[in-house]
Design a protein around this motif. Structure first.
Motif, PDB file in Angstrom:
ATOM      1  N   ALA A   1      10.340  -0.106 -11.580  1.00 20.32           N
ATOM      2  CA  ALA A   1       9.441  -1.083 -10.973  1.00 20.32           C
ATOM      3  C   ALA A   1       9.794  -1.240  -9.502  1.00 20.32           C
ATOM      4  CB  ALA A   1       9.558  -2.414 -11.692  1.00 20.32           C
ATOM      5  N   THR A   2       8.800  -1.099  -8.666  1.00 25.46           N
ATOM      6  CA  THR A   2       9.008  -1.283  -7.233  1.00 25.46           C
ATOM      7  C   THR A   2       8.819  -2.764  -6.893  1.00 25.46           C
ATOM      8  OG1 THR A   2       6.692  -0.895  -6.728  1.00 25.46           O
ATOM      9  CG2 THR A   2       8.145   1.033  -6.765  1.00 25.46           C
ATOM     10  N   ALA A   3       9.151  -3.101  -5.658  1.00 27.83           N
ATOM     11  CA  ALA A   3       8.982  -4.494  -5.228  1.00 27.83           C
ATOM     12  C   ALA A   3       7.507  -4.886  -5.244  1.00 27.83           C
ATOM     13  CB  ALA A   3       9.574  -4.673  -3.833  1.00 27.83           C
ATOM     14  N   MET A   4       6.644  -3.949  -4.899  1.00 27.67           N
ATOM     15  CA  MET A   4       5.206  -4.250  -4.877  1.00 27.67           C
ATOM     16  C   MET A   4       4.675  -4.490  -6.292  1.00 27.67           C
ATOM     17  SD  MET A   4       2.873  -4.887  -2.859  1.00 27.67           S
ATOM     18  CE  MET A   4       2.256  -4.170  -1.403  1.00 27.67           C
ATOM     19  N   SER A   5       5.137  -3.726  -7.262  1.00 24.82           N
ATOM     20  CA  SER A   5       4.664  -3.950  -8.633  1.00 24.82           C
ATOM     21  C   SER A   5       5.220  -5.261  -9.190  1.00 24.82           C
ATOM     22  CB  SER A   5       5.040  -2.776  -9.530  1.00 24.82           C
ATOM     23  OG  SER A   5       6.436  -2.692  -9.690  1.00 24.82           O
ATOM     24  N   LYS A   6       6.429  -5.636  -8.802  1.00 27.71           N
ATOM     25  CA  LYS A   6       6.977  -6.923  -9.237  1.00 27.71           C
ATOM     26  C   LYS A   6       6.187  -8.076  -8.616  1.00 27.71           C
ATOM     27  CE  LYS A   6      11.703  -5.387 -10.025  1.00 27.71           C
ATOM     28  NZ  LYS A   6      13.104  -5.490  -9.591  1.00 27.71           N
ATOM     29  N   LEU A   7       5.816  -7.914  -7.336  1.00 29.70           N
ATOM     30  CA  LEU A   7       4.996  -8.924  -6.674  1.00 29.70           C
ATOM     31  C   LEU A   7       3.630  -9.043  -7.348  1.00 29.70           C
ATOM     32  CD1 LEU A   7       4.521 -10.884  -4.253  1.00 29.70           C
ATOM     33  CD2 LEU A   7       3.617  -8.893  -3.038  1.00 29.70           C
ATOM     34  N   THR A   8       3.058  -7.910  -7.731  1.00 31.52           N
ATOM     35  CA  THR A   8       1.752  -7.924  -8.399  1.00 31.52           C
ATOM     36  C   THR A   8       1.840  -8.643  -9.738  1.00 31.52           C
ATOM     37  OG1 THR A   8       1.219  -5.833  -7.332  1.00 31.52           O
ATOM     38  CG2 THR A   8      -0.144  -6.462  -9.197  1.00 31.52           C
ATOM     39  N   TRP A   9       2.894  -8.373 -10.495  1.00 30.48           N
ATOM     40  CA  TRP A   9       3.072  -9.052 -11.782  1.00 30.48           C
ATOM     41  C   TRP A   9       3.268 -10.548 -11.584  1.00 30.48           C
ATOM     42  CZ3 TRP A   9       1.922  -7.817 -16.524  1.00 30.48           C
ATOM     43  CH2 TRP A   9       1.798  -6.475 -16.876  1.00 30.48           C
ATOM     44  N   ALA A  10       4.028 -10.938 -10.562  1.00 31.22           N
ATOM     45  CA  ALA A  10       4.243 -12.364 -10.303  1.00 31.22           C
ATOM     46  C   ALA A  10       2.939 -13.047  -9.906  1.00 31.22           C
ATOM     47  CB  ALA A  10       5.295 -12.533  -9.211  1.00 31.22           C
ATOM     48  N   LEU A  11       2.159 -12.393  -9.045  1.00 28.78           N
ATOM     49  CA  LEU A  11       0.870 -12.965  -8.644  1.00 28.78           C
ATOM     50  C   LEU A  11      -0.094 -13.042  -9.826  1.00 28.78           C
ATOM     51  CD1 LEU A  11       0.369 -11.289  -5.161  1.00 28.78           C
ATOM     52  CD2 LEU A  11       0.769 -13.714  -5.613  1.00 28.78           C
ATOM     53  N   ALA A  12      -0.090 -12.014 -10.670  1.00 29.37           N
ATOM     54  CA  ALA A  12      -0.972 -12.024 -11.847  1.00 29.37           C
ATOM     55  C   ALA A  12      -0.579 -13.147 -12.807  1.00 29.37           C
ATOM     56  CB  ALA A  12      -0.919 -10.673 -12.549  1.00 29.37           C
TER      57      ALA A  12
ATOM     58  N   VAL B   1      -2.877  -5.411  -5.036  1.00 25.18           N
ATOM     59  CA  VAL B   1      -3.376  -4.279  -5.828  1.00 25.18           C
ATOM     60  C   VAL B   1      -3.887  -3.173  -4.910  1.00 25.18           C
ATOM     61  CG1 VAL B   1      -5.208  -3.584  -7.421  1.00 25.18           C
ATOM     62  CG2 VAL B   1      -3.873  -5.624  -7.890  1.00 25.18           C
ATOM     63  N   LEU B   2      -4.570  -3.559  -3.843  1.00 25.48           N
ATOM     64  CA  LEU B   2      -5.120  -2.543  -2.939  1.00 25.48           C
ATOM     65  C   LEU B   2      -4.036  -1.849  -2.115  1.00 25.48           C
ATOM     66  CD1 LEU B   2      -8.359  -4.306  -1.681  1.00 25.48           C
ATOM     67  CD2 LEU B   2      -8.163  -2.425  -3.306  1.00 25.48           C
ATOM     68  N   LEU B   3      -2.918  -2.503  -1.887  1.00 31.49           N
ATOM     69  CA  LEU B   3      -1.851  -1.913  -1.086  1.00 31.49           C
ATOM     70  C   LEU B   3      -0.937  -0.978  -1.889  1.00 31.49           C
ATOM     71  CD1 LEU B   3      -0.769  -4.891   1.187  1.00 31.49           C
ATOM     72  CD2 LEU B   3      -1.953  -2.806   1.861  1.00 31.49           C
ATOM     73  N   GLN B   4      -1.047  -1.021  -3.206  1.00 32.09           N
ATOM     74  CA  GLN B   4      -0.169  -0.186  -4.024  1.00 32.09           C
ATOM     75  C   GLN B   4      -0.544   1.275  -3.903  1.00 32.09           C
ATOM     76  OE1 GLN B   4       0.180  -1.431  -8.060  1.00 32.09           O
ATOM     77  NE2 GLN B   4       0.898  -3.467  -7.515  1.00 32.09           N
ATOM     78  N   ARG B   5       0.465   2.113  -4.122  1.00 32.57           N
ATOM     79  CA  ARG B   5       0.271   3.563  -4.084  1.00 32.57           C
ATOM     80  C   ARG B   5      -0.447   3.991  -5.354  1.00 32.57           C
ATOM     81  NH1 ARG B   5       2.977   8.055  -6.024  1.00 32.57           N
ATOM     82  NH2 ARG B   5       4.488   6.703  -7.029  1.00 32.57           N
ATOM     83  N   SER B   6      -1.429   4.842  -5.194  1.00 33.85           N
ATOM     84  CA  SER B   6      -2.182   5.334  -6.345  1.00 33.85           C
ATOM     85  C   SER B   6      -1.322   6.315  -7.127  1.00 33.85           C
ATOM     86  CB  SER B   6      -3.463   6.023  -5.875  1.00 33.85           C
ATOM     87  OG  SER B   6      -4.128   6.585  -6.964  1.00 33.85           O
ATOM     88  N   GLU B   7      -1.352   6.212  -8.429  1.00 32.30           N
ATOM     89  CA  GLU B   7      -0.575   7.113  -9.287  1.00 32.30           C
ATOM     90  C   GLU B   7      -1.502   7.993 -10.110  1.00 32.30           C
ATOM     91  OE1 GLU B   7       2.174   4.850 -11.545  1.00 32.30           O
ATOM     92  OE2 GLU B   7       3.131   4.004  -9.778  1.00 32.30           O
ATOM     93  N   GLY B   8      -2.605   8.400  -9.570  1.00 31.29           N
ATOM     94  CA  GLY B   8      -3.556   9.222 -10.312  1.00 31.29           C
ATOM     95  C   GLY B   8      -4.697   8.373 -10.798  1.00 31.29           C
TER      96      GLY B   8
ATOM     97  N   CYS C   1      -4.330 -12.923  -2.480  1.00 32.34           N
ATOM     98  CA  CYS C   1      -3.061 -12.180  -2.389  1.00 32.34           C
ATOM     99  C   CYS C   1      -2.961 -11.121  -3.481  1.00 32.34           C
ATOM    100  CB  CYS C   1      -1.880 -13.143  -2.474  1.00 32.34           C
ATOM    101  SG  CYS C   1      -1.715 -14.219  -1.050  1.00 32.34           S
ATOM    102  N   LEU C   2      -3.461 -11.427  -4.674  1.00 29.86           N
ATOM    103  CA  LEU C   2      -3.432 -10.459  -5.772  1.00 29.86           C
ATOM    104  C   LEU C   2      -4.324  -9.263  -5.462  1.00 29.86           C
ATOM    105  CD1 LEU C   2      -2.436  -9.800  -8.638  1.00 29.86           C
ATOM    106  CD2 LEU C   2      -4.362 -11.088  -9.521  1.00 29.86           C
ATOM    107  N   ILE C   3      -5.476  -9.508  -4.903  1.00 27.81           N
ATOM    108  CA  ILE C   3      -6.366  -8.415  -4.511  1.00 27.81           C
ATOM    109  C   ILE C   3      -5.692  -7.539  -3.465  1.00 27.81           C
ATOM    110  CG2 ILE C   3      -8.533  -7.891  -3.312  1.00 27.81           C
ATOM    111  CD1 ILE C   3      -9.699 -10.393  -4.686  1.00 27.81           C
ATOM    112  N   ALA C   4      -5.068  -8.173  -2.472  1.00 26.35           N
ATOM    113  CA  ALA C   4      -4.378  -7.415  -1.421  1.00 26.35           C
ATOM    114  C   ALA C   4      -3.224  -6.611  -2.000  1.00 26.35           C
ATOM    115  CB  ALA C   4      -3.886  -8.360  -0.336  1.00 26.35           C
TER     116      ALA C   4
END
Length: 127
Positions: free
Chosen positions: A47-58, A20-27, A15-18
């Motif tokens: 912080a977007t919902a996806m970045s909060k999810l990534t932090w929770a998974l990490a 990270v790969l689904l996040q929007r690239s910021e450069g 889920c963490l890999i998914a």
């Protein structure tokens, strides 16, 4: 207990890999080499919902990693993986292999290669 935690750990890793790969690239390259205001030393963005999810998974991945390490170190068995070779694997006993033949190479006999002619001592000269 360890097997259940290991399965949870693997699910979190996938889920963490998914995430990270689904996040929007910021450069690329952490904003090194120019770019807009989204660089490494820029101000904090929302912080977007996806970045909060990534932090929770990490965080969950780190917690399960530490827990698995503690559980693995808590009961040192003092045995080798090689000791497991004599035990049945899926109901099939592993065959007893004969000891290696006595030889020069630490008890391992190597196949002999066909004899070749030796190279000439001096290379031929061009006239």
């Amino acid at each position: 207990m360890q097997n259940v935690l290991l399965i949870i750990h693997l699910i979190i890793a996938i889920c963490l890999i998914a995430a990270v790969l689904l996040q929007r690239s910021e450069g690329g390259a952490l904003g090194i080499g120019g770019g807009g205001g989204g660089g490494l030393t820029s101000t904090r963005t929302a912080a977007t919902a996806m970045s909060k999810l990534t932090w929770a998974l990490a965080t969950a991945f780190l917690a399960t990693s530490i827990t698995l390490a503690i559980l693995a170190g808590g009961n040192p068995a003092g045995r080798s993986v090689l000791d497991e070779l004599d035990s049945p694997v899926d109901g099939i006993l592993l065959p007893d292999l004969p000891p290696p033949a006595e030889g020069e190479n630490g008890g391992i006999s190597l196949p002999s290669l066909p004899a070749t002619e030796p190279a000439p001592a001096t290379p031929p000269t061009a006239d």
